[in-house]
Design a protein around this motif. Sequence first.
Motif, PDB file in Angstrom:
ATOM      1  N   ASP A 277      13.854 -74.797  42.280  1.00 29.13           N
ATOM      2  CA  ASP A 277      13.418 -76.193  42.340  1.00 29.13           C
ATOM      3  C   ASP A 277      13.812 -76.717  43.714  1.00 29.13           C
ATOM      4  O   ASP A 277      14.960 -76.603  44.130  1.00 29.13           O
ATOM      5  CB  ASP A 277      14.105 -77.011  41.252  1.00 29.13           C
ATOM      6  CG  ASP A 277      13.514 -78.404  41.151  1.00 29.13           C
ATOM      7  OD1 ASP A 277      12.874 -78.841  42.123  1.00 29.13           O
ATOM      8  OD2 ASP A 277      13.698 -79.046  40.114  1.00 29.13           O
ATOM      9  N   SER A 278      12.835 -77.290  44.419  1.00 33.91           N
ATOM     10  CA  SER A 278      13.148 -77.753  45.767  1.00 33.91           C
ATOM     11  C   SER A 278      14.079 -78.953  45.745  1.00 33.91           C
ATOM     12  O   SER A 278      14.590 -79.361  46.770  1.00 33.91           O
ATOM     13  CB  SER A 278      11.859 -78.093  46.509  1.00 33.91           C
ATOM     14  OG  SER A 278      11.183 -79.109  45.823  1.00 33.91           O
TER      15      SER A 278
ATOM     16  N   SER B 124      14.803 -88.998  40.618  1.00 34.39           N
ATOM     17  CA  SER B 124      13.702 -88.105  40.969  1.00 34.39           C
ATOM     18  C   SER B 124      13.839 -87.719  42.434  1.00 34.39           C
ATOM     19  O   SER B 124      14.587 -88.322  43.195  1.00 34.39           O
ATOM     20  CB  SER B 124      12.366 -88.790  40.722  1.00 34.39           C
ATOM     21  OG  SER B 124      12.096 -89.688  41.764  1.00 34.39           O
ATOM     22  N   LYS B 125      13.109 -86.693  42.811  1.00 34.59           N
ATOM     23  CA  LYS B 125      13.249 -86.172  44.166  1.00 34.59           C
ATOM     24  C   LYS B 125      12.881 -87.219  45.209  1.00 34.59           C
ATOM     25  O   LYS B 125      13.537 -87.348  46.238  1.00 34.59           O
ATOM     26  CB  LYS B 125      12.366 -84.934  44.320  1.00 34.59           C
ATOM     27  CG  LYS B 125      12.807 -84.030  45.425  1.00 34.59           C
ATOM     28  CD  LYS B 125      12.096 -82.701  45.349  1.00 34.59           C
ATOM     29  CE  LYS B 125      10.686 -82.834  45.849  1.00 34.59           C
ATOM     30  NZ  LYS B 125       9.954 -81.576  45.848  1.00 34.59           N
ATOM     31  N   TYR B 126      11.832 -87.962  44.910  1.00 35.70           N
ATOM     32  CA  TYR B 126      11.399 -88.974  45.872  1.00 35.70           C
ATOM     33  C   TYR B 126      12.483 -90.028  46.076  1.00 35.70           C
ATOM     34  O   TYR B 126      12.844 -90.361  47.210  1.00 35.70           O
ATOM     35  CB  TYR B 126      10.097 -89.613  45.400  1.00 35.70           C
ATOM     36  CG  TYR B 126       9.732 -90.858  46.148  1.00 35.70           C
ATOM     37  CD1 TYR B 126       9.421 -90.790  47.504  1.00 35.70           C
ATOM     38  CD2 TYR B 126       9.698 -92.094  45.522  1.00 35.70           C
ATOM     39  CE1 TYR B 126       9.087 -91.919  48.207  1.00 35.70           C
ATOM     40  CE2 TYR B 126       9.361 -93.231  46.217  1.00 35.70           C
ATOM     41  CZ  TYR B 126       9.061 -93.146  47.558  1.00 35.70           C
ATOM     42  OH  TYR B 126       8.734 -94.266  48.253  1.00 35.70           O
ATOM     43  N   VAL B 127      13.039 -90.513  44.968  1.00 35.93           N
ATOM     44  CA  VAL B 127      14.102 -91.511  45.072  1.00 35.93           C
ATOM     45  C   VAL B 127      15.279 -90.937  45.852  1.00 35.93           C
ATOM     46  O   VAL B 127      15.855 -91.593  46.717  1.00 35.93           O
ATOM     47  CB  VAL B 127      14.545 -91.955  43.667  1.00 35.93           C
ATOM     48  CG1 VAL B 127      15.769 -92.845  43.739  1.00 35.93           C
ATOM     49  CG2 VAL B 127      13.412 -92.663  42.953  1.00 35.93           C
TER      50      VAL B 127
ATOM     51  N   GLU C 206       9.945 -98.802  51.928  1.00 36.11           N
ATOM     52  CA  GLU C 206       9.388 -97.947  50.879  1.00 36.11           C
ATOM     53  C   GLU C 206       8.885 -98.786  49.711  1.00 36.11           C
ATOM     54  O   GLU C 206       7.836 -98.509  49.147  1.00 36.11           O
ATOM     55  CB  GLU C 206      10.459 -96.960  50.386  1.00 36.11           C
ATOM     56  CG  GLU C 206      10.832 -95.892  51.391  1.00 36.11           C
ATOM     57  CD  GLU C 206       9.662 -94.976  51.729  1.00 36.11           C
ATOM     58  OE1 GLU C 206       8.826 -94.715  50.843  1.00 36.11           O
ATOM     59  OE2 GLU C 206       9.572 -94.534  52.881  1.00 36.11           O
TER      60      GLU C 206
ATOM     61  N   TYR D  13      17.510 -82.658  56.838  1.00 36.24           N
ATOM     62  CA  TYR D  13      16.750 -83.308  55.767  1.00 36.24           C
ATOM     63  C   TYR D  13      15.257 -83.175  56.015  1.00 36.24           C
ATOM     64  O   TYR D  13      14.463 -82.896  55.127  1.00 36.24           O
ATOM     65  CB  TYR D  13      17.160 -84.775  55.683  1.00 36.24           C
ATOM     66  CG  TYR D  13      16.111 -85.721  55.168  1.00 36.24           C
ATOM     67  CD1 TYR D  13      15.831 -85.800  53.804  1.00 36.24           C
ATOM     68  CD2 TYR D  13      15.406 -86.547  56.033  1.00 36.24           C
ATOM     69  CE1 TYR D  13      14.870 -86.668  53.330  1.00 36.24           C
ATOM     70  CE2 TYR D  13      14.452 -87.411  55.569  1.00 36.24           C
ATOM     71  CZ  TYR D  13      14.188 -87.470  54.222  1.00 36.24           C
ATOM     72  OH  TYR D  13      13.234 -88.327  53.757  1.00 36.24           O
ATOM     73  N   GLN D  14      14.853 -83.352  57.271  1.00 35.86           N
ATOM     74  CA  GLN D  14      13.433 -83.336  57.576  1.00 35.86           C
ATOM     75  C   GLN D  14      12.939 -81.911  57.822  1.00 35.86           C
ATOM     76  O   GLN D  14      11.758 -81.645  57.701  1.00 35.86           O
ATOM     77  CB  GLN D  14      13.180 -84.202  58.805  1.00 35.86           C
ATOM     78  CG  GLN D  14      11.730 -84.441  59.070  1.00 35.86           C
ATOM     79  CD  GLN D  14      11.524 -85.539  60.082  1.00 35.86           C
ATOM     80  OE1 GLN D  14      11.592 -86.718  59.778  1.00 35.86           O
ATOM     81  NE2 GLN D  14      11.292 -85.149  61.303  1.00 35.86           N
TER      82      GLN D  14
ATOM     83  N   THR E 104      15.236 -88.634  48.170  1.00 34.97           N
ATOM     84  CA  THR E 104      14.987 -88.552  49.604  1.00 34.97           C
ATOM     85  C   THR E 104      15.106 -89.921  50.255  1.00 34.97           C
ATOM     86  O   THR E 104      15.615 -90.034  51.362  1.00 34.97           O
ATOM     87  CB  THR E 104      13.591 -87.970  49.913  1.00 34.97           C
ATOM     88  OG1 THR E 104      12.610 -88.724  49.213  1.00 34.97           O
ATOM     89  CG2 THR E 104      13.498 -86.524  49.531  1.00 34.97           C
ATOM     90  N   VAL E 105      14.645 -90.932  49.557  1.00 39.68           N
ATOM     91  CA  VAL E 105      14.774 -92.275  50.134  1.00 39.68           C
ATOM     92  C   VAL E 105      16.249 -92.638  50.272  1.00 39.68           C
ATOM     93  O   VAL E 105      16.674 -93.201  51.285  1.00 39.68           O
ATOM     94  CB  VAL E 105      14.032 -93.315  49.269  1.00 39.68           C
ATOM     95  CG1 VAL E 105      14.317 -94.720  49.767  1.00 39.68           C
ATOM     96  CG2 VAL E 105      12.552 -93.053  49.276  1.00 39.68           C
TER      97      VAL E 105
ATOM     98  N   LYS F 154      17.961 -78.566  47.144  1.00 33.52           N
ATOM     99  CA  LYS F 154      18.412 -78.732  48.516  1.00 33.52           C
ATOM    100  C   LYS F 154      18.672 -80.191  48.825  1.00 33.52           C
ATOM    101  O   LYS F 154      19.614 -80.537  49.506  1.00 33.52           O
ATOM    102  CB  LYS F 154      17.409 -78.107  49.487  1.00 33.52           C
ATOM    103  CG  LYS F 154      16.182 -78.930  49.727  1.00 33.52           C
ATOM    104  CD  LYS F 154      15.316 -78.362  50.830  1.00 33.52           C
ATOM    105  CE  LYS F 154      14.144 -79.283  51.042  1.00 33.52           C
ATOM    106  NZ  LYS F 154      13.045 -78.713  51.746  1.00 33.52           N
ATOM    107  N   TYR F 155      17.841 -81.081  48.264  1.00 30.26           N
ATOM    108  CA  TYR F 155      18.079 -82.501  48.502  1.00 30.26           C
ATOM    109  C   TYR F 155      19.361 -82.952  47.815  1.00 30.26           C
ATOM    110  O   TYR F 155      20.115 -83.748  48.349  1.00 30.26           O
ATOM    111  CB  TYR F 155      16.895 -83.328  48.025  1.00 30.26           C
ATOM    112  CG  TYR F 155      15.671 -83.146  48.891  1.00 30.26           C
ATOM    113  CD1 TYR F 155      15.701 -83.484  50.232  1.00 30.26           C
ATOM    114  CD2 TYR F 155      14.504 -82.620  48.374  1.00 30.26           C
ATOM    115  CE1 TYR F 155      14.602 -83.304  51.040  1.00 30.26           C
ATOM    116  CE2 TYR F 155      13.391 -82.435  49.169  1.00 30.26           C
ATOM    117  CZ  TYR F 155      13.441 -82.776  50.507  1.00 30.26           C
ATOM    118  OH  TYR F 155      12.358 -82.593  51.304  1.00 30.26           O
TER     119      TYR F 155
END
Lengths: 303, 423, 370
Positions: B258-259, B114-117, B379, B335-336, B119-120, B262-263
């Motif tokens: 879908d954003s 998932s996107k959150y995972v 996290e 990234y940020q 990014t971490v 980029k990640y």
Amino acid sequence: MDIVLQQLVNGLTLGSVYGLIAIGYTMVYGIIGMINFAHGDVYMVSAYITAIAIAILTFFGIESFPIIIVGTLFLTVAVTGAYGWVIERIAYRPLRSSSRLAVLISAIGMSLILQNYVQLSQGANQQGVPTLLTGAIRFSVGDGFVQITYMKLFILFVSLLGMGILTYVIQKTKLGRMCRATQQDRKMASILGIDTDKVISTVFVIGAVMAALAGVLVTLDYGAFDFYVGFIIGIKAFTAAVLGGIGSLPGAMLGGLILGLSEALFAGLISSDYKDVFSFSLLVLILIIRPSGLLGKPEVEKV
Amino acid sequence: MSQAVGINFKKSSIDAFIAGLMALVLFGPIVGVVLDGYGFNAEFGRVAWIVAIVAVGRFVMSSFMQTEKGIALAFRYANNDDGVTVLPPGHKSKMVWIIPLVVVIGLVLPFVASKYVLTVIILGLIYVLLGLGLNIVVGLAGLLDLGFVGFYAIGAYGLALGYENLGLGFWSMLPIAAIMAAVAGAILGFPVLRMHGDYLAIVTLGFGEIIRLILTNWASFTHGPNGVSAPLPTFFGLEFKRRSSEGTFHEFFNLPYDSAYKYMFIYLVLFAVVWAVLFIKHRLVKMPIGRAWEALREDEIACRSLGLNHVLVKLSAFMIGASTGGLAGVFFATYQGFVNPSSFTFFESALILAIVVLGGMGSTLGVVIAAFCLTVLPEMLREFAEYRVLMFGILMVVMMIWKPRGIVRVTRTGFSPKKGVAK
Amino acid sequence: MSNAVIRKTLISLAVAGAATLAQADVVIGVAGPHTGAYAAFGEQLWKGAEKAAMDINAAGGINGEMIKLVKADDACEPKQAVSIANRLVDSDDALAVVGHFCSSSSIPASKIYEEAGVIMVTPASTNPTLTDQGLPNVFRVCGRDDQQGDVAASYIVDKLNAKRVAVIHDKDTYGKGLADAMKATLNSYGVKEVMYEGLTRGEKDFNALITKIRSVDADVVYFGGLHSEAGPLVRQLREQGSKAIFISGDGIVSDEFVSVAGSPEYVDGVLMTFGAPPTSYPSGKKVIQEFRDSGYEPEGYTLYSYTAMQVAVAALANNNLDPIKGAEWLKSHSIDTVMGKKDFDDKGDLTVSDYVMYEWDGQGKYNVVE
């Protein structure tokens, strides 16, 4: 003219605070060669205990300044000393034989623990202590004046006294001799019957006591603190210790004074935005010219 | 031999009593008296609990340490053995399959996570880069650097400001930032490298702070505390935005926006760069320069008397480490999407140092593991909410006491002179 | 159309189909500094949002669905803000976010919310850049620093007739932004500041700076920053015998300002700009009373956070839980909140700024200056 003199006074008082805290760094470094990163946070703990002691004393209806200050000093020094001892026992002693970096990381961890433990138990809000001692001595200079508050005089007096007592203890007493012996050669000292573990514990307690002294005085003077207050002042004091030559007691005081003066003069006469840049540049410059600080002994390179 | 080890409960009780008393002194004021304005609220119940827990804990521990198992544990503890494990010459690792496995997992990951995972994990990889960079300086060359974050900041601001002022994008800034950081490393390194251990530490700390203060104060160029926004990487000129005049990735490939794309892209590029750096470092360690770093760390005087130019050797370590930090900064900024000076505090330097030390100084694998631990752990600890950073600190101390040499011990393959070459 | 919405709709359909009593929750994130140096403000945000959610749930929720709050901690670090923003939109499927507190966290996080099509309503980030980015989903229920600076500057020029103004800031996004905004308006009135400098957050000794203020003979000191620095600053100013009028912004709105300054006598006469008192809104009386009954004083941003929650909920409730439509809808509708009617302009700022000047008295309380 009055402004320049006033800035000198500002710098001296700020510098004596830095010096007082720098002593804790320099002693620990001198004896076991480690940078005690949690020292600034020990100072922070002592600020809280100061406020707590004052709150309790006023709760019991004590109003007179001398009793409050003596009571607060006693309580704060005792509890903070205990913190110093326990921190050494838990976080540093098990690492006595490991690399210095491991101890450094452990100290950084300890610093995080102290900050968050205090935040969790006391809340994150800004804390303050009531003003107990007001008033100042003023000298007129030209058409302006130069002033030094009674509290600042008190700080100068106590830090000089503290320095004096400490120098006496280190130079003239048996305990001091044991400290110096441990500093020079820990193995040899323990062969000669010195309980080096105990000496190191004592050093940590002394360091914490000096931080407590600074904690009481500075908290009374500035009145404001929070759980994060140890960080900046800790870094500054550490810089002062290195500037003066880490491991040297008079060096710590001298470094503190120089740092305080340079900050006050630069902020007052040029720009307060860049005063920290100036302080750090000064440090780099001094270390380039004298690689072991102003009063530090040059390291002897042994093969 | 089987002499029964009796547990002296009297001793345990005394230990417990002392510990409890100590806990009362320590926690009494801070936990028990909560400041409220100039007054306070008493919370003695909490103190009682803590003191009871400490006393009971001490009692159990004291009793345990008197048993045979406890004594054995204490003995093992007191005899921490030393240093580097030397493998026999010609040693071939049985773990060869692990690298392809990691690569495959790493390549599949962005499409399932998932996107959150994701990014971490990106953040984790950025810290891997930082850790690898500092590992060269601290772990291999033995130079204690507390201002590594300065190079990181140079990379990050390099991208943001380079884009704003010169219109340089991610791909052009990636090498330029690395070079810029290396040059900064050289400028800092040249005068200070003759200093010893802790003096070097404070000077580098000062350098890191100076960089941050300049970024904060020089508002006309860096926008001060407001920060600067940083561009995203482009895929052969295609942008990852929702809409763009240059043509967007999702329109070109006829995908719904879908954003996460980029990640995914940042991740894949970062993944490749991390492998490249790992490979370079792996080779460097085996080259004369890497050997020189480690030799210098072990004994500077011996090296100098053997004719090694210590300043040059140290400087090379400093510059290579710094350039890796610069690379990490570029990825962080992209990234940020935004950089400001508050990301480059001393705490960040301490965190990177913690990665290197926790991982085991000089060990590449250790750095990778530790970097992920230190970024993923906070996290995961989010469940503990406000106890998070406290737990983090406790873990740091416990890890150091438990494994002072880091998670992974350094191993080096030994050498034997080839027959017939030297006699 | 965001994934979150599709998933949400599917879930609610499934639930409805199964005809169970269980309700799908609407997740709303409350992002702010719940740990770290600003944790006190994080608590205000949380208390306000929590109360609002409880009240709305008690009144039947959003179109019958209950609000579930997720506490998201950014510690006021941009890095963590990005990480939790991704977590909120991705793992927690939040439809709206109340937060963040620090502008430096709100700005990077706002982009992530925009990409995910999530409404963001900040109760406290006053930096103009946040809404000037032109993101369609970002709203704030507080003012902008430039509005606040305007109020302060015109007060200084019109009411105080001051000619020698020293401007101090804390080099942080909020403090410097505020000081710059004030300075710009001041200059446009033809008054040039006699001093413009920053101090370092976390330090407590500002004597050198104050001696400098003394040397330029300022009659007004304007400070952009928070009470943690304002307290020692005003105290040391008075200790050095300066009688200059001290003015600051909404960063010092806290009872702690008095205890940090050392004594109420030091804050006597200190001026500050802040939104019109929540008590002045009849709609807020009940909520404030309920807060006080529960033993919590709704200080600072508590009611702003309550308001932010109401705005977010109104947008969702009137648009079938579609945050993208909700964001559009907000720009053309006014919302009844505990702090009165709120209207938003195209950027997501409030159309009416309600900043007024307050003065602290010798008892450590503040009142509106008439």
